[in-house]
Motif scaffolding. Structure first.
Motif, short mmCIF file in Angstrom:
data_model
loop_
_atom_site.label_atom_id
_atom_site.label_comp_id
_atom_site.label_asym_id
_atom_site.label_seq_id
_atom_site.Cartn_x
_atom_site.Cartn_y
_atom_site.Cartn_z
N ALA A 44 8.21 3.64 5.09
CA ALA A 44 7.08 2.73 5.36
C ALA A 44 7.29 1.40 4.65
O ALA A 44 7.12 0.33 5.26
N VAL A 45 7.68 1.45 3.38
CA VAL A 45 7.87 0.22 2.62
C VAL A 45 9.03 -0.60 3.20
O VAL A 45 8.87 -1.78 3.53
N LEU A 46 10.19 0.04 3.34
CA LEU A 46 11.37 -0.70 3.82
C LEU A 46 11.19 -1.19 5.25
O LEU A 46 11.60 -2.30 5.60
N THR A 74 0.84 -1.20 0.00
CA THR A 74 0.00 0.00 0.00
C THR A 74 0.87 1.25 0.00
O THR A 74 0.63 2.20 -0.76
N ALA A 75 1.91 1.26 0.85
CA ALA A 75 2.77 2.44 0.95
C ALA A 75 3.55 2.67 -0.35
O ALA A 75 3.85 3.82 -0.71
N PHE A 76 3.85 1.59 -1.05
CA PHE A 76 4.59 1.74 -2.32
C PHE A 76 3.81 2.61 -3.30
O PHE A 76 4.39 3.37 -4.09
N ALA A 90 16.31 -0.70 13.31
CA ALA A 90 16.53 -0.31 11.91
C ALA A 90 15.50 0.72 11.46
O ALA A 90 15.83 1.70 10.76
N ILE A 91 14.25 0.52 11.87
CA ILE A 91 13.20 1.48 11.49
C ILE A 91 13.45 2.83 12.19
O ILE A 91 13.21 3.89 11.60
N GLU A 114 12.31 -8.40 -2.17
CA GLU A 114 13.45 -7.90 -2.95
C GLU A 114 13.00 -6.92 -4.03
O GLU A 114 13.61 -5.87 -4.22
N GLU A 115 11.91 -7.27 -4.71
CA GLU A 115 11.41 -6.40 -5.78
C GLU A 115 10.97 -5.04 -5.25
O GLU A 115 11.30 -4.00 -5.81
N LEU A 116 10.20 -5.08 -4.15
CA LEU A 116 9.69 -3.83 -3.58
C LEU A 116 10.81 -2.98 -3.01
O LEU A 116 10.81 -1.75 -3.15
N GLU A 117 11.78 -3.62 -2.37
CA GLU A 117 12.91 -2.88 -1.79
C GLU A 117 13.67 -2.13 -2.88
O GLU A 117 13.95 -0.93 -2.75
N GLU A 118 13.97 -2.84 -3.95
CA GLU A 118 14.72 -2.22 -5.03
C GLU A 118 13.88 -1.10 -5.69
O GLU A 118 14.39 0.00 -5.93
#
Lengths: 205, 205
Positions: free
Chosen positions: A157-159, A124-126, B148-149, A186-190
């Motif tokens: 928020a995402v990370l 959602t945050a993405f 970390a957050i 991994e996909e969302l982080e990148e």
């Protein structure tokens, strides 16, 4: 509910050794604030003569931001109870082999749910990133820093939520589930790191 | 005061076209939440047998985090009124040359103050990074993602506040003041990015 606490109390409860709110709820709040800032830029753009060409886009942006904001505000409290089923499952009887198997199954089910809630926060945050980019590029220039901060709150928020997904995956035995969620992480982080850099690069002060 | 609003209302007020809270207040709140999370990790470490060796360090960390948190909570509202003097100065009479000069001087004074408040937010939030690092390295490992957050919320607080410093510097004519503040911005921006990466690199999930 956590979101009924005033801001000062909420911060103080976070600092305490109470189990909630933890980082997952804070990640959701960071997302809610990011969505709110993107919405604010849109709301400060709508109705201004100078921005008549983006009036419709900004009205839609404000609506979309409000929807994300509402979901993320709800996720503050949903994250705080996401572990409840796991805790309940831990208290199940474990005398017989049957009981042990039932207990393990319930724990595993609970852990999957506990991983899926922060994943929902992250996904959602993405979505804030696209809104923040439009706000920075075409929104009221007086609020350009607010759009940039929206992107940063969204990124955190995402990370932050994904860290909570990852720590929960460590206790899940379903390898296919873990592999799928890890790939999503991994996909969302990148993607979110890249997006944030793109938005910030558009702000020249 | 903004911090007396409940969390849900605060987020909704942010999204509206009300002038406050804006990005500066959100940056301060991000910092307050980061400090609170670092403090939480310390509070979840103190009193645990397994962590007796870091007991004193964590007790001190919790205290330091509480001080930063208190300052940053206050900065949420301080940022929201930081522009009030500028707005008052704009309303001063500007008929005679003397009046014009007095008005300009007051506007400039107000702008300097409006830049100094987010600088205080940035400098205060930067201090979270050392606490977050200690929390991640030596605090309760069950709360490592919270540490970390904390670092990510601290980073967003610093960078977000500095964007507001920079946008205000654009209206300030005192070149020495602008040069000094710009140098501080550059140093803090670089340092906080580096620090955050160092903290996150210590979290392996």
């Amino acid at each position: 509910m956590l979101i009924d606490q005033n801001v000062k109390q909420f911060v103080e409860t976070t600092a305490s050794n109470e189990p909630v709110p933890g980082g997952g709820s804070i990640a959701a709040l960071s997302g809610a604030l990011g969505a709110a800032l993107a919405g604010m830029v849109a709301n400060l753009t709508v109705g201004k003569k100078k921005y008549v060409e983006v009036e419709a886009e900004m009205a839609k942006l404000a609506e979309d931001a409000a929807k994300l904001q509402e979901k993320l505000v709800a996720l503050i409290d949903r994250d705080a109870v996401s572990f409840d089923d796991v805790m309940k499952a831990f208290k199940m009887p474990k005398e017989t082999d049957e009981e042990k198997a039932a207990r393990t199954a319930e724990i595993q089910k609970g852990m999957k749910y506990a991983a899926s809630v922060p994943m929902e926060t992250a996904e959602t945050a993405f979505e804030i990133m696209v809104l923040a980019e439009a706000a920075v590029e075409r929104g009221n220039t007086n609020a350009v820093t607010d759009g940039a901060i929206a992107a940063m709150m969204g990124r955190t928020a995402v990370l932050g939520a994904l860290l909570n997904v990852r720590i929960n995956l460590g206790s899940i035995k379903d390898e296919a589930f873990v592999a799928e969620m890890t790939k999503k992480c991994e996909e969302l982080e990148e993607a979110v790191q890249k997006r944030e850099q793109e938005v910030l690069a558009k702000v020249s002060l």
